[in-house]
Design a protein around this motif. Structure first.
Motif, short mmCIF file in Angstrom:
data_model
loop_
_atom_site.label_atom_id
_atom_site.label_comp_id
_atom_site.label_asym_id
_atom_site.label_seq_id
_atom_site.Cartn_x
_atom_site.Cartn_y
_atom_site.Cartn_z
N HIS A 154 3.36 -7.96 2.60
CA HIS A 154 3.10 -7.29 3.88
C HIS A 154 1.71 -6.69 3.84
O HIS A 154 1.45 -5.78 3.03
N PRO A 155 0.78 -7.18 4.68
CA PRO A 155 -0.58 -6.63 4.66
C PRO A 155 -0.58 -5.12 4.88
O PRO A 155 0.17 -4.60 5.72
N MET A 156 -1.42 -4.42 4.13
CA MET A 156 -1.53 -2.98 4.26
C MET A 156 -2.89 -2.59 4.84
O MET A 156 -3.89 -3.29 4.64
N MET A 157 -2.88 -1.47 5.53
CA MET A 157 -4.10 -0.87 6.07
C MET A 157 -4.34 0.46 5.39
O MET A 157 -3.45 1.01 4.74
N ARG A 158 -5.54 0.95 5.54
CA ARG A 158 -5.88 2.30 5.07
C ARG A 158 -6.83 2.92 6.07
O ARG A 158 -7.50 2.21 6.85
N MET A 159 -6.88 4.25 6.07
CA MET A 159 -7.77 4.95 6.97
C MET A 159 -8.60 5.94 6.15
O MET A 159 -8.06 6.68 5.32
N VAL A 160 -9.91 5.90 6.36
CA VAL A 160 -10.82 6.70 5.55
C VAL A 160 -11.80 7.45 6.46
O VAL A 160 -12.06 7.05 7.59
N GLY A 161 -12.33 8.54 5.93
CA GLY A 161 -13.35 9.29 6.65
C GLY A 161 -13.11 10.78 6.58
O GLY A 161 -12.29 11.27 5.79
N ARG A 162 -13.83 11.51 7.39
CA ARG A 162 -13.68 12.97 7.48
C ARG A 162 -12.87 13.30 8.73
O ARG A 162 -13.15 12.79 9.82
N VAL A 163 -11.91 14.16 8.57
CA VAL A 163 -11.05 14.54 9.69
C VAL A 163 -11.85 15.33 10.71
O VAL A 163 -12.60 16.26 10.36
N GLU A 164 -11.71 14.97 11.97
CA GLU A 164 -12.30 15.74 13.07
C GLU A 164 -11.45 16.99 13.27
O GLU A 164 -10.33 16.92 13.80
N ARG A 165 -11.97 18.14 12.84
CA ARG A 165 -11.17 19.37 12.84
C ARG A 165 -10.72 19.77 14.24
O ARG A 165 -9.63 20.31 14.42
N SER A 166 -11.52 19.47 15.25
CA SER A 166 -11.16 19.85 16.61
C SER A 166 -9.98 19.05 17.14
O SER A 166 -9.35 19.43 18.13
#
Length: 286
Positions: A135-147
């Motif tokens: 099952h292909p997997m995804m990921r999410m990366v970056g800095r959270v937008e605090r607002s």
């Protein structure tokens, strides 16, 4: 495998997965770097825990007296998982990997199975031939937008007396509880739970050193989303939400709302079971 094998296994792991990272590197990705000293110590501690919990599922391959491959697998009630599996680069076409995989699948003794698989072509071919659906997997990366962070209520820090219902939730989602893995994670990560009488149950572990959630399970997508939002609120700097399968697209919605970038990464390999959901697997204790 014995505890004396762990340093050599760590060296094989670092070399093998550095090669995987280099093969999978996109043109705009930074050059992969070798595993650092802190990461190596964390890896060794994690493997020491797994070796103690289910030693019969941990095997090594040797050639001329040296360790050239290993596999660490675990039985947890009605489910089996493969925590990590690696063969020294340069000998990966000699059948060592197949014999290691056969050995740990024998240990599974017919249990449904789950593990996180890289996109290495030779490995994925072997997994499919062994009967796993990829099952292909995804990921999410970056800095959270605090607002963008919402107000989330009804959650609290977890305690040892939460582990029983957490194991029962695991059993509904993946066929077996995490057992001793929960105790290990509770000692090494922050546990946040939804456990009020009027709320659906769920939990998430937050690795505060890495600044990211590492294992999440919930009774429904709404609870899962609240747990993920709360985990993201506790991150600082760059973060990662990993192991997102199609059945868990609620996590994609949270990540996009938090202004994280969506990417792809490997496969969740499953045999004899459906995609757990709402659930974000940990790469090592699944």
């Amino acid at each position: 495998m014995t505890t004396d094998d762990l340093p050599a296994a760590q060296q094989v792991f670092a070399a093998a997965f550095l090669e995987v990272d280099r093969l999978g590197r996109r043109w705009n990705d930074p050059e992969p770097e070798p595993q650092g000293a802190d990461a190596a110590r964390t890896w060794l501690a994690r493997m020491d825990h797994l070796l103690a919990a289910d030693p019969a599922g941990c095997v090594v391959a040797e050639e001329d007296g040296g360790l050239v491959g290993f596999a660490v697998s675990q039985n947890r009630g009605g489910v089996w998982y493969l925590a990590v599996y690696a063969v020294q680069p340069g000998i990966q076409s000699k059948g060592v990997g197949k014999r290691l995989l056969d050995a740990v699948l024998d240990h599974a003794d017919g249990r449904p199975g789950i593990f996180s698989a890289s996109a290495h072509p030779g490995a994925t071919r072997r997994y499919r031939l062994a009967g796993f659906t990829l099952h292909p997997m995804m990921r999410m990366v970056g800095r959270v937008e605090r607002s963008a962070l919402p107000v989330v209520q009804g959650l609290r820090d977890g305690r040892p007396d939460d582990l029983e219902w957490m194991d029962a939730l695991d059993g509904r989602l993946r066929g077996g509880g995490h057992g001793p893995d929960h105790r290990y994670l509770l000692e090494n990560a922050r546990l946040i739970v939804s456990a009020a009488p009027d709320r659906r149950p769920g939990y998430v572990y937050l690795d505060e050193a890495l600044g990211r959630p590492v294992l999440l399970a919930a009774d429904d997508p709404g609870t899962a989303g609240n747990l993920l939002w709360d985990a993201l609120a506790h991150t600082r700097g760059e973060t990662l939400v990993d192991s997102i399968t199609v059945a868990n697209d609620w996590a994609v919605d949270v990540g996009l709302a938090a202004r994280l970038d969506l990417d792809q990464k490997g496969y969740l390999a499953l045999r004899g079971m459906s995609e757990p959901a709402p659930y974000l697997a940990d790469g090592y204790v699944l």
